[in-house]
Every structure is written in structure tokens, then in C-alpha cells.
Design an enzyme around this catalytic site. Structure first.
Site, short mmCIF file in Angstrom:
data_model
loop_
_atom_site.label_atom_id
_atom_site.label_comp_id
_atom_site.label_asym_id
_atom_site.label_seq_id
_atom_site.Cartn_x
_atom_site.Cartn_y
_atom_site.Cartn_z
N LYS A 205 0.82 -1.22 0.00
CA LYS A 205 0.00 0.00 0.00
C LYS A 205 0.85 1.27 0.00
O LYS A 205 2.01 1.27 0.38
CB LYS A 205 -0.99 -0.02 1.17
CG LYS A 205 -2.17 -0.94 0.86
CD LYS A 205 -3.28 -0.85 1.86
CE LYS A 205 -4.43 -1.77 1.41
NZ LYS A 205 -5.52 -1.81 2.37
N ARG A 240 -4.05 -10.13 4.59
CA ARG A 240 -4.37 -10.07 3.15
C ARG A 240 -3.13 -9.61 2.41
O ARG A 240 -2.63 -8.51 2.65
CB ARG A 240 -5.53 -9.10 2.93
CG ARG A 240 -6.00 -8.97 1.49
CD ARG A 240 -7.18 -7.98 1.41
NE ARG A 240 -7.66 -7.84 0.04
CZ ARG A 240 -7.14 -6.98 -0.85
NH1 ARG A 240 -6.15 -6.19 -0.52
NH2 ARG A 240 -7.63 -6.91 -2.08
C1 8Y4 Z 1 -0.84 -2.14 -4.88
C2 8Y4 Z 1 -1.93 -2.93 -5.14
C3 8Y4 Z 1 -0.95 -1.18 -3.90
C4 8Y4 Z 1 -3.10 -2.79 -4.41
C5 8Y4 Z 1 -2.12 -1.02 -3.19
C6 8Y4 Z 1 -3.20 -1.83 -3.44
C7 8Y4 Z 1 -8.20 -4.10 1.56
C8 8Y4 Z 1 -9.24 -4.82 0.98
C9 8Y4 Z 1 -8.20 -3.67 -0.55
C10 8Y4 Z 1 -8.01 -4.20 2.97
C11 8Y4 Z 1 -9.88 -5.71 3.00
C12 8Y4 Z 1 -5.17 -2.50 -2.19
C13 8Y4 Z 1 -10.17 -5.06 -1.33
C14 8Y4 Z 1 -6.46 -1.91 -1.80
N1 8Y4 Z 1 -7.56 -3.40 0.59
N2 8Y4 Z 1 -10.08 -5.63 1.68
N3 8Y4 Z 1 -9.23 -4.54 -0.34
N4 8Y4 Z 1 -8.88 -5.02 3.64
N5 8Y4 Z 1 -10.68 -6.48 3.75
N6 8Y4 Z 1 -4.37 -1.59 -2.74
O1 8Y4 Z 1 -7.14 -3.58 3.59
O2 8Y4 Z 1 -4.91 -3.65 -2.03
S1 8Y4 Z 1 -7.85 -3.00 -2.10
#
Ligand code: 8Y4
Length: 263
Positions: A205, A240
Site C-alpha cells: 500500500k 491479506r
Molecule cells: C498495490 C496494489 C498497492 C493494491 C495497493 C493496493 C483491503 C481490501 C483492498 C483491505 C480488506 C489494495 C479489497 C487496496 N484493501 N479488503 N481490499 N482489507 N478487507 N491496494 O485492507 O490492495 S484494495
């Protein structure tokens, strides 16, 4: 929990069948690396991502869920904000609904959780994906998110969902500044009093980009591993992550160190 993004930009241009095959192979790879849950999502929640229509989102995720369920007993989580996508995902074999919009007004998602008996991740988000990072403000982020969890558990249980179906997630990066994210990570143990398992998503992130000056998401894995170990120590039940083998190795090592010696 291994992350499986099935948005078009996460594939080379090989046609629909190939895309499903590539996604399922990636999921099976994560299972072989130790993932116990695969979180499948077809909508990006990034601030400037295009919204995805219902039919497109269904077409992305349902064939992947069907194909993965046919080839593995791994628990499948559907990452969606749409009740209809969640409903069809459950019919196709998903056993967890990962809801980043647990701050929703409408009860239909919780009624589906109640009817189907699946697990439910209630994630905290301030605002909506498009605008949530513009100016997140809290009087006390810890107090407010604890209140959100308590309030959500009540509302969800009112729809007939059993408390045992629910996991909680502070939602790192969802309407939070770097300081808010750090305060939440520092105090993860204060959510233990809610008696529900916690899930944490920090993998790659942008908070790491800001704090550590690491431009490329893929280069942020070590920071994610540090947070995974920290969270594990604080009692978090599910991590996750994009990087399953590395996370499993780090947590197994942490667990071995923590174990009281029998010598
Ligand atoms: C690179 C790729 C950098 C992806 C950032 C990201 C969460 C989530 C996401 C979380 C739960 C993400 C769907 C954001 N984050 N679900 N989802 N908890 N439960 N960004 O923290 O991964 S998407």
C-alpha cells in the site's frame, strides 16, 4: 489470504479463457504457498479507477470462482461492493464476502450474509473510494473505528447475521492519512475487546511509499512483512497479501521464535 485481482489491466491480452486460466493458476500457486483464503476482486477501489458495471464485474469474477472452486477446496472470498456480485459469487462457490463498504446504508448485503451463512469481512472506510483520500479527518481515529465496529456489529446482527460470521478490518488506506494508518497499526490490540477476528490488508500500500520513499508497489514487500509480523504479534487472525510465500515464511519464523522453549 492471497489477493487475486481480476481487473483487465492485471492480464496480458490473451482472451477471456486464457484470462480465467491465468487467474486460476495464480490462485493455485498461492494455495501451494500456504494461502488458506483467496480474495477475488474485479473492481479497483483506487481513487482514480474507472467504476465497473455489474455485468463486467460479474464476467470477470464468476468464471474464476467457478473454475477455482472446481479445482481446489481453498476458501474463496469475494471482494465486491455489489450485492448481486456477492450473491452470484456465493452461488459459484465463495464462502466469504469481503466488504470494503461495510459503511453502507442498505441492508441487502447483510440479508444475503444472513441467508447464505457465509463469512463477512466488515472493513472500515471513511467516505467513498473516489474521494476518501482527499482530506480524511478524525477526532480520534481509534475511538471512531472502535465505535464503527460496535455499531456495525449491531446493525449486521439485526439483519439475522450471527456474530460468529463476522471479521473486522480497520481498512488501512481507506480514508486515512499516514498518521491515521500508523496509529491504527500501533493499537491493533485495542480491537481485541470486540471478540471478533481481525483481518489486515497492508500489502504494497501507498502508506509505505510515503513513509519509506519506495516508489514501486512491488518493492514494498519487506515493509508489508514487517507489518504482518507486527499484526500477528498483536493478535490479528488474517493477513491479506499479494506475497503469500514470503508472508507465510515470515509468520512461521515469528511463531517459532515466540513459542516457549521446551528444552
Ligand atoms: C498495490 C496494489 C498497492 C493494491 C495497493 C493496493 C483491503 C481490501 C483492498 C483491505 C480488506 C489494495 C479489497 C487496496 N484493501 N479488503 N481490499 N482489507 N478487507 N491496494 O485492507 O490492495 S484494495
Amino acid at each position: 489470504m492471497g489477493i487475486l485481482n481480476v481487473t483487465p489491466d492485471s492480464f496480458s491480452d490473451g482472451g477471456h479463457f486464457t484470462q480465467v486460466e491465468v487467474a486460476v493458476e495464480h490462485a493455485l500457486q498461492m494455495v501451494s504457498e500456504g494461502a488458506e483464503i483467496i480474495d477475488i476482486g474485479g473492481e479497483s477501489t483506487r481513487p482514480n479507477a474507472d467504476p465497473v458495471g455489474l455485468e463486467d464485474e460479474l464476467q470477470r469474477v464468476i468464471p474464476v470462482i467457478e473454475a477455482l472452486a472446481a479445482r481446489s477446496d481453498v476458501s474463496i472470498s469475494i471482494d465486491t461492493r455489489k450485492v448481486e456480485v456477492a450473491r452470484q459469487a456465493v452461488d459459484a462457490g465463495a464462502s466469504i464476502i469481503n466488504d470494503v463498504e461495510a459503511n453502507r446504508q442498505d441492508k441487502a448485503m447483510w440479508e444475503l450474509v444472513a441467508r447464505s451463512g457465509v463469512g463477512y469481512v466488515a472493513m472500515h472506510m471513511q467516505g467513498q473510494p473516489g474521494t476518501m483520500q482527499q482530506n480524511p479527518v478524525y477526532e480520534d481515529v481509534l475511538v471512531e473505528i472502535r465505535a464503527f465496529f460496535e455499531h456495525s456489529l449491531k446493525r449486521i446482527e439485526c439483519c439475522g447475521v450471527k456474530k460468529e460470521q463476522v471479521m473486522l478490518d480497520v481498512g488501512i488506506g481507506f480514508g486515512k492519512t499516514l498518521d491515521h494508518n500508523l496509529a491504527l497499526l500501533r493499537s491493533l490490540d485495542t480491537f481485541g475487546c470486540l471478540n471478533r477476528p481481525l483481518l489486515l490488508g497492508v500489502s504494497r500500500k501507498s502508506m509505505f511509499g510515503k513513509l519509506l520513499d519506495v516508489e514501486s508497489p512491488k518493492d514494498r514487500m519487506p515493509a508489508g512483512l514487517a507489518c504482518a509480523c507486527w499484526a500477528f504479534e498483536k493478535g490479528v487472525a488474517v493477513i491479506r497479501t499479494h506475497d503469500v510465500s514470503e508472508t507465510v515464511q515470515a509468520l512461521r519464523m515469528w511463531d517459532a521464535l515466540r513459542r516457549v522453549s521446551t528444552i
